[in-house]
Design a protein around this motif. Structure first.
Motif, PDB file in Angstrom:
ATOM      1  N   GLU A  34      -2.644  15.722  -6.681  1.00  0.00           N
ATOM      2  CA  GLU A  34      -4.096  15.984  -6.638  1.00  0.00           C
ATOM      3  C   GLU A  34      -4.890  14.676  -6.691  1.00  0.00           C
ATOM      4  OE1 GLU A  34      -2.044  17.550  -8.786  1.00  0.00           O
ATOM      5  OE2 GLU A  34      -1.971  19.524  -7.842  1.00  0.00           O
ATOM      6  N   LEU A  35      -4.473  13.804  -7.616  1.00  0.00           N
ATOM      7  CA  LEU A  35      -5.162  12.514  -7.776  1.00  0.00           C
ATOM      8  C   LEU A  35      -5.053  11.678  -6.500  1.00  0.00           C
ATOM      9  CD1 LEU A  35      -6.684  10.798  -9.886  1.00  0.00           C
ATOM     10  CD2 LEU A  35      -4.501   9.777 -10.511  1.00  0.00           C
ATOM     11  N   THR A  36      -3.854  11.666  -5.909  1.00  0.00           N
ATOM     12  CA  THR A  36      -3.642  10.883  -4.679  1.00  0.00           C
ATOM     13  C   THR A  36      -4.559  11.369  -3.567  1.00  0.00           C
ATOM     14  OG1 THR A  36      -1.336  10.796  -5.316  1.00  0.00           O
ATOM     15  CG2 THR A  36      -1.859  10.011  -3.121  1.00  0.00           C
ATOM     16  N   PHE A  37      -4.523  12.696  -3.324  1.00  0.00           N
ATOM     17  CA  PHE A  37      -5.354  13.225  -2.232  1.00  0.00           C
ATOM     18  C   PHE A  37      -6.834  13.061  -2.557  1.00  0.00           C
ATOM     19  CE2 PHE A  37      -1.362  15.609  -1.315  1.00  0.00           C
ATOM     20  CZ  PHE A  37      -1.112  14.975  -0.104  1.00  0.00           C
ATOM     21  N   GLY A  38      -7.177  13.169  -3.837  1.00  0.00           N
ATOM     22  CA  GLY A  38      -8.564  12.969  -4.270  1.00  0.00           C
ATOM     23  C   GLY A  38      -9.037  11.555  -3.949  1.00  0.00           C
ATOM     24  N   ILE A  39      -8.198  10.562  -4.262  1.00  0.00           N
ATOM     25  CA  ILE A  39      -8.569   9.159  -4.005  1.00  0.00           C
ATOM     26  C   ILE A  39      -8.676   8.887  -2.508  1.00  0.00           C
ATOM     27  CG2 ILE A  39      -7.688   6.779  -4.141  1.00  0.00           C
ATOM     28  CD1 ILE A  39      -6.768   7.392  -6.965  1.00  0.00           C
ATOM     29  N   ILE A  40      -7.694   9.403  -1.749  1.00  0.00           N
ATOM     30  CA  ILE A  40      -7.722   9.186  -0.289  1.00  0.00           C
ATOM     31  C   ILE A  40      -8.987   9.824   0.307  1.00  0.00           C
ATOM     32  CG2 ILE A  40      -6.563   9.768   1.885  1.00  0.00           C
ATOM     33  CD1 ILE A  40      -3.887   9.465   0.326  1.00  0.00           C
ATOM     34  N   LEU A  41      -9.285  11.040  -0.148  1.00  0.00           N
ATOM     35  CA  LEU A  41     -10.473  11.751   0.350  1.00  0.00           C
ATOM     36  C   LEU A  41     -11.749  11.005  -0.034  1.00  0.00           C
ATOM     37  CD1 LEU A  41     -10.931  14.442   1.870  1.00  0.00           C
ATOM     38  CD2 LEU A  41     -11.510  15.463  -0.324  1.00  0.00           C
ATOM     39  N   ARG A  73       0.832  -1.208   0.000  1.00  0.00           N
ATOM     40  CA  ARG A  73       0.000   0.000   0.000  1.00  0.00           C
ATOM     41  C   ARG A  73       0.874   1.269   0.000  1.00  0.00           C
ATOM     42  NH1 ARG A  73      -5.751   1.327  -0.052  1.00  0.00           N
ATOM     43  NH2 ARG A  73      -5.762   3.437   0.705  1.00  0.00           N
ATOM     44  N   THR A  74       1.958   1.241   0.781  1.00  0.00           N
ATOM     45  CA  THR A  74       2.846   2.406   0.858  1.00  0.00           C
ATOM     46  C   THR A  74       3.484   2.684  -0.498  1.00  0.00           C
ATOM     47  OG1 THR A  74       3.316   1.912   3.165  1.00  0.00           O
ATOM     48  CG2 THR A  74       4.860   3.346   2.061  1.00  0.00           C
ATOM     49  N   ILE A  75       4.010   1.643  -1.139  1.00  0.00           N
ATOM     50  CA  ILE A  75       4.656   1.827  -2.446  1.00  0.00           C
ATOM     51  C   ILE A  75       3.625   2.325  -3.481  1.00  0.00           C
ATOM     52  CG2 ILE A  75       5.823   0.630  -4.361  1.00  0.00           C
ATOM     53  CD1 ILE A  75       7.163  -1.137  -2.226  1.00  0.00           C
ATOM     54  N   GLY A  76       2.422   1.722  -3.445  1.00  0.00           N
ATOM     55  CA  GLY A  76       1.366   2.147  -4.360  1.00  0.00           C
ATOM     56  C   GLY A  76       1.032   3.623  -4.199  1.00  0.00           C
ATOM     57  N   THR A  77       0.863   4.052  -2.949  1.00  0.00           N
ATOM     58  CA  THR A  77       0.520   5.451  -2.677  1.00  0.00           C
ATOM     59  C   THR A  77       1.677   6.375  -3.067  1.00  0.00           C
ATOM     60  OG1 THR A  77      -0.761   4.628  -0.811  1.00  0.00           O
ATOM     61  CG2 THR A  77      -0.470   6.992  -0.938  1.00  0.00           C
ATOM     62  N   ALA A  78       2.921   5.958  -2.755  1.00  0.00           N
ATOM     63  CA  ALA A  78       4.090   6.790  -3.075  1.00  0.00           C
ATOM     64  C   ALA A  78       4.250   6.950  -4.593  1.00  0.00           C
ATOM     65  CB  ALA A  78       5.349   6.183  -2.475  1.00  0.00           C
ATOM     66  N   LEU A  79       3.990   5.866  -5.335  1.00  0.00           N
ATOM     67  CA  LEU A  79       4.085   5.940  -6.803  1.00  0.00           C
ATOM     68  C   LEU A  79       3.032   6.900  -7.366  1.00  0.00           C
ATOM     69  CD1 LEU A  79       4.713   2.224  -7.848  1.00  0.00           C
ATOM     70  CD2 LEU A  79       6.254   4.149  -8.196  1.00  0.00           C
ATOM     71  N   LEU A  80       1.821   6.763  -6.841  1.00  0.00           N
ATOM     72  CA  LEU A  80       0.752   7.650  -7.324  1.00  0.00           C
ATOM     73  C   LEU A  80       1.032   9.097  -6.940  1.00  0.00           C
ATOM     74  CD1 LEU A  80      -2.003   7.712  -8.763  1.00  0.00           C
ATOM     75  CD2 LEU A  80      -3.063   7.582  -6.534  1.00  0.00           C
ATOM     76  N   LEU A  81       1.587   9.263  -5.728  1.00  0.00           N
ATOM     77  CA  LEU A  81       1.916  10.609  -5.242  1.00  0.00           C
ATOM     78  C   LEU A  81       2.964  11.259  -6.139  1.00  0.00           C
ATOM     79  CD1 LEU A  81       0.894  12.150  -2.728  1.00  0.00           C
ATOM     80  CD2 LEU A  81       2.945  11.434  -1.550  1.00  0.00           C
TER      81      LEU A  81
END
Lengths: 144, 166
Positions: free
Chosen positions: A61-68, A48-56
């Motif tokens: 914007e997309l990362t924070f949008g998905i998390i939100l 999950r960390t690697i996935g989020t870091a790659l997207l980040l």
């Protein structure tokens, strides 16, 4: 690991022997269960960390949008099921909503990054769908 | 005789010492690698990332100390100081695991060792382990200098998170 600690607890096993005791008593079995539980949670966290870091690194914007979006969906789900506020002595009025909001947000983050074991039954399936949706992030658009 | 032996076997705390030692070792190693990463970030001019990591560790410690004080405010100053020392030295997860496994009871405490351990782990994960690991992975991916030490630090963070997971 809390489930492991509860299960091997001498006091718990003496008090509720029919419930606690799923981890076998042999030294090897206990060791294997312990190592596998740690590996399961660690690899889930790493993935999950690697996935989020790659997207980040592709789009903040997309990362924070998905998390939100994940958080909003989860909170809405809890509200629709009338399972939002928790009963805690002394918590009344708006404060219980604030505490519930804080707790649900933290629980969601913890479950996202460590596994799904603290969410039971139907909620687990809902959460799995959410997690699968968010892990599609690996197919995010390439860096401009 | 066999039944007595079986009962004794079922109620024993086998592996407890190893588990507590591993928890303490992982926590200390995580702390050491985090310090090294902060140092490395500062040396390579990534001041904001280093400050973010310091803020995460600081907020985790502050939240844990606040929670610990709330639970132990009825106790003597020495006991509060001892509990604070466990938190500041990052040994709290190991101590909590030991207390839960041995069925430790404290009349002055307002929560059971299990609740104390669950909330402590939750706070540590939410404030430090998860965001810290994410920040380190993000910096590692985007940094031109990919050292083995930074990678090892990410892996140790993941292992520590796995150990602290619910």
């Amino acid at each position: 690991m809390i489930s492991y600690d509860m299960d091997v607890s001498v006091a718990n096993r003496k008090e509720v022997p029919l419930f606690y005791g799923y981890i076998k008593d042999g030294n090897t079995e206990r060791g294997i269960t312990f190592v596998l539980l740690i590996l399961l949670a660690s690899l889930h966290n790493l993935s999950r960390t690697i996935g989020t870091a790659l997207l980040l690194s592709v789009s903040k914007e997309l990362t924070f949008g998905i998390i939100l979006a994940e958080q909003v969906l989860y909170h809405l789900y809890k509200i629709v099921r009338r399972d939002y506020v928790m009963f805690v002595v002394g918590l009344e009025g708006g404060l219980k909503w604030v505490v519930a909001f804080f707790c649900h947000t933290v629980f969601k983050i913890l479950v996202d990054y460590t596994g799904e074991r603290v969410i039971p039954g139907r909620e687990k399936r809902f959460h799995r769908i959410l997690t699968n949706f968010s892990t599609c992030r690996h197919g995010a658009p390439p860096r401009p | 005789m066999a039944r007595s032996a079986q009962h004794l076997f079922a109620s024993s705390n086998m592996g407890l010492a190893k588990r507590v030692t591993l928890g303490a070792l992982l926590s200390v190693m995580d702390m050491i690698t985090d310090m090294g990463v902060i140092n490395s970030y500062q040396a390579s001019g990534k001041t904001s990332q280093a400050n973010s990591l310091i803020a995460m560790i600081g907020s985790s410690l502050a939240a844990q100390l606040l929670f610990m004080y709330g639970l132990n405010r009825e106790k003597s100053k020495w006991k509060i100081l001892r509990e604070s020392a466990f938190i500041v030295t990052f040994l709290k997860p190991g101590v909590d695991a030991y207390r839960v496994a041995t069925g430790h009871e404290d009349k002055d405490s307002t929560a059971s060792p299990l609740v104390e351990m669950a909330v402590g782990k939750g706070v540590e994960l939410a404030f430090e382990s998860i965001p810290g690991g994410l920040l380190q992975a993000y910096v590692f991916i985007n940094s031109p200098e990919k050292t083995t030490f930074l990678l090892v630090s990410i892996l140790i963070s993941a292992l520590t998170t796995g150990f602290r997971a619910p």
